[in-house]
Enzyme design. Structure first.
Site, mmCIF file in Angstrom:
data_model
loop_
_atom_site.group_PDB
_atom_site.id
_atom_site.type_symbol
_atom_site.label_atom_id
_atom_site.label_comp_id
_atom_site.label_asym_id
_atom_site.label_seq_id
_atom_site.Cartn_x
_atom_site.Cartn_y
_atom_site.Cartn_z
ATOM 1 N N LYS A 1 0.852 -1.201 0.000
ATOM 2 C CA LYS A 1 0.000 0.000 0.000
ATOM 3 C C LYS A 1 0.878 1.237 0.000
ATOM 4 O O LYS A 1 2.028 1.220 0.451
ATOM 5 C CB LYS A 1 -0.926 0.027 1.223
ATOM 6 C CG LYS A 1 -0.227 0.017 2.602
ATOM 7 C CD LYS A 1 0.166 1.347 3.179
ATOM 8 C CE LYS A 1 0.918 1.203 4.501
ATOM 9 N NZ LYS A 1 1.536 2.406 5.002
ATOM 10 N N PRO B 1 9.496 -3.802 0.163
ATOM 11 C CA PRO B 1 10.592 -3.439 1.083
ATOM 12 C C PRO B 1 10.178 -3.657 2.541
ATOM 13 O O PRO B 1 9.045 -3.381 2.918
ATOM 14 C CB PRO B 1 10.823 -1.953 0.784
ATOM 15 C CG PRO B 1 10.352 -1.771 -0.628
ATOM 16 C CD PRO B 1 9.207 -2.729 -0.806
ATOM 17 N N GLY C 1 7.293 1.085 5.537
ATOM 18 C CA GLY C 1 6.060 1.872 5.467
ATOM 19 C C GLY C 1 5.184 1.492 4.288
ATOM 20 O O GLY C 1 4.311 2.262 3.875
ATOM 21 N N GLY D 1 4.696 -6.744 5.927
ATOM 22 C CA GLY D 1 4.273 -7.807 6.851
ATOM 23 C C GLY D 1 2.763 -7.944 6.859
ATOM 24 O O GLY D 1 2.218 -9.053 6.929
ATOM 25 N N ASP E 1 -2.751 -2.320 9.237
ATOM 26 C CA ASP E 1 -2.817 -2.273 7.773
ATOM 27 C C ASP E 1 -3.354 -3.566 7.160
ATOM 28 O O ASP E 1 -3.565 -3.632 5.946
ATOM 29 C CB ASP E 1 -1.417 -2.016 7.184
ATOM 30 C CG ASP E 1 -0.911 -0.607 7.480
ATOM 31 O OD1 ASP E 1 -1.753 0.284 7.708
ATOM 32 O OD2 ASP E 1 0.314 -0.422 7.479
HETATM 33 P P1 ATP Z 1 3.562 -0.829 7.975
HETATM 34 O O1 ATP Z 1 3.687 -0.043 6.700
HETATM 35 O O2 ATP Z 1 2.366 -1.763 7.969
HETATM 36 O O3 ATP Z 1 3.707 -0.017 9.225
HETATM 37 P P2 ATP Z 1 6.179 -1.727 7.370
HETATM 38 O O4 ATP Z 1 6.015 -1.973 5.900
HETATM 39 O O5 ATP Z 1 6.828 -0.459 7.784
HETATM 40 O O6 ATP Z 1 4.774 -1.853 8.042
HETATM 41 P P3 ATP Z 1 7.023 -4.438 7.718
HETATM 42 O O7 ATP Z 1 7.739 -4.737 6.431
HETATM 43 O O8 ATP Z 1 5.666 -5.004 7.876
HETATM 44 O O9 ATP Z 1 7.005 -2.882 7.991
HETATM 45 O O10 ATP Z 1 8.000 -4.910 8.890
HETATM 46 C C1 ATP Z 1 8.013 -4.379 10.184
HETATM 47 C C2 ATP Z 1 8.748 -5.383 11.106
HETATM 48 O O11 ATP Z 1 7.884 -6.511 11.290
HETATM 49 C C3 ATP Z 1 10.017 -5.948 10.485
HETATM 50 O O12 ATP Z 1 11.121 -5.237 10.926
HETATM 51 C C4 ATP Z 1 10.047 -7.388 10.959
HETATM 52 O O13 ATP Z 1 10.887 -7.542 12.078
HETATM 53 C C5 ATP Z 1 8.629 -7.715 11.428
HETATM 54 N N1 ATP Z 1 7.933 -8.760 10.634
HETATM 55 C C6 ATP Z 1 7.181 -9.744 11.130
HETATM 56 N N2 ATP Z 1 6.657 -10.503 10.141
HETATM 57 C C7 ATP Z 1 7.046 -9.967 8.993
HETATM 58 C C8 ATP Z 1 6.822 -10.303 7.640
HETATM 59 N N3 ATP Z 1 6.077 -11.356 7.257
HETATM 60 N N4 ATP Z 1 7.378 -9.511 6.703
HETATM 61 C C9 ATP Z 1 8.111 -8.431 7.078
HETATM 62 N N5 ATP Z 1 8.396 -8.099 8.338
HETATM 63 C C10 ATP Z 1 7.868 -8.848 9.309
#
Ligand code: ATP
Length: 307
Positions: free
Chosen positions: A12, A106, A110, A114, A153
């Site tokens: 997203k 990535p 953000g 996950g 999210d």
């Molecule tokens: P959001 O935008 O929803 O706030 P994000 O994109 O910033 O999330 P993610 O890639 O979801 O961040 O990762 C945040 C943390 O979650 C990572 O540093 C990792 O330790 C943990 N994590 C747990 N499960 C997963 C997964 N399946 N993929 C990525 N990170 C994961």
């Protein structure tokens, strides 16, 4: 024969991310406009041998290795948590599953990587439990309720398209589709930013936004108008924690982006372009400068069962 279930879910970008002051429940209320991107996590699920529990393998050939290595493969992975929560909801024992995650989003950037994995897992395990154990299939709305407990999210990654997210971002109101395709360049950072750290910095800076009416976005009729309406209340906090990000934003706009902005809590920068050719040309420039850039488009479907 061992049944194979494949599912995918989108990244997203927050076209608008308005954040209110910290509430007594410990969360910040948000008013967000989500757009799903055609950058999808792919998840494959097969039954494991009895008693082996949930095992997770993460790989990807388009992201820097540091991103893949940053993803936990044990009980901390959101996909593992999804398997546990889903089976609890169905009053079933935790299943034995082998899960393969093909990562394209990535990590800690953000972009809801996950959360997309959790959303793909929800549709995959829903199908798996139905086929293997005859459990009733949960609706999208029921899956979104489970998803909201896993992360703010996750419901949007289930729905996809374009939607307003309120509450912590987990209350989803789907909007009519955008009237045009959008072209994006995503510039990921070598280091992630933790979402709670960015919100903490936002509190320190003490500048809360006001909430606007986001429903009219479905009527936006040009890329220029879309770009001019993009805002992110968390951007000053992300810049404060990683000052180099503001230089990347300026650089992208100088190179021709209609608008470049930190996505959600960052540090990925999402840049909107008039055309695919322009986005790709600028991605080549950034790559030559040693930055990590990829291109994609929006809107995209939410979680899908792919076989
Ligand atoms: P959001 O935008 O929803 O706030 P994000 O994109 O910033 O999330 P993610 O890639 O979801 O961040 O990762 C945040 C943390 O979650 C990572 O540093 C990792 O330790 C943990 N994590 C747990 N499960 C997963 C997964 N399946 N993929 C990525 N990170 C994961």
């Amino acid at each position: 024969m061992n049944r194979i279930i494949r599912a995918s879910a989108p990244a997203k970008v927050n076209l608008v991310f308005e954040v209110g002051p910290l509430a007594t429940d410990g969360y910040h209320p948000v008013n967000s406009l989500f757009l799903a991107l055609n950058l999808r996590e792919e998840l494959t699920l097969v039954a494991g041998n009895p008693g082996t529990g949930v095992s997770i393998y993460v790989h990807g050939d388009t992201l820097p290795e540091a991103h893949i290595n940053a993803v936990p493969t044990d009980h901390q992975n959101l996909v593992y948590k999804t398997a546990v929560l889903f089976s609890q909801r169905l009053d079933m024992p935790k299943p034995d599953l082998q899960i393969d995650i093909h990562k394209r989003i990535p990590v800690a950037g953000g972009m809801a990587g996950g959360s997309a994995d959790a959303a793909a897992m929800l549709v995959a395990i829903n199908e798996f439990m139905h086929l293997e154990h005859g459990t009733p299939k949960l609706s999208l709305e029921e899956l979104a309720v489970i998803g909201a407990e896993l992360g703010s999210d996750v419901p949007f990654c289930l729905y996809g398209g374009m939607a307003i997210g309120t509450g912590r971002g987990q209350i989803i109101e789907p909007l009519e589709p955008l009237q045009m395709e959008t072209h994006w360049l995503l510039c990921a950072s070598g280091k992630g930013l933790s979402t709670p750290t960015v919100f903490h910095e936002f509190d320190e800076l003490g500048k809360h936004g006001t909430f606007s009416d986001l429903g009219s976005f479905a009527q936006v009729s040009s890329i220029a108008e879309l770009g001019s309406r993009m805002t992110n209340d968390l951007e000053p906090a992300a810049f404060s924690l990683m000052p180099a990000l503001s230089e990347v934003v300026t650089h992208l706009e100088e190179l021709g982006a209609v608008r470049a902005m930190v996505s959600g809590s960052g540090p990925t920068i999402a840049a909107l372009f008039e055309s695919e050719a322009k986005a790709e040309a600028v991605a080549k420039v950034l790559t030559a400068e040693g930055l990590f850039a990829l291109t994609t488009t929006g809107m995209a479907q939410g979680s899908t069962l792919d076989s």
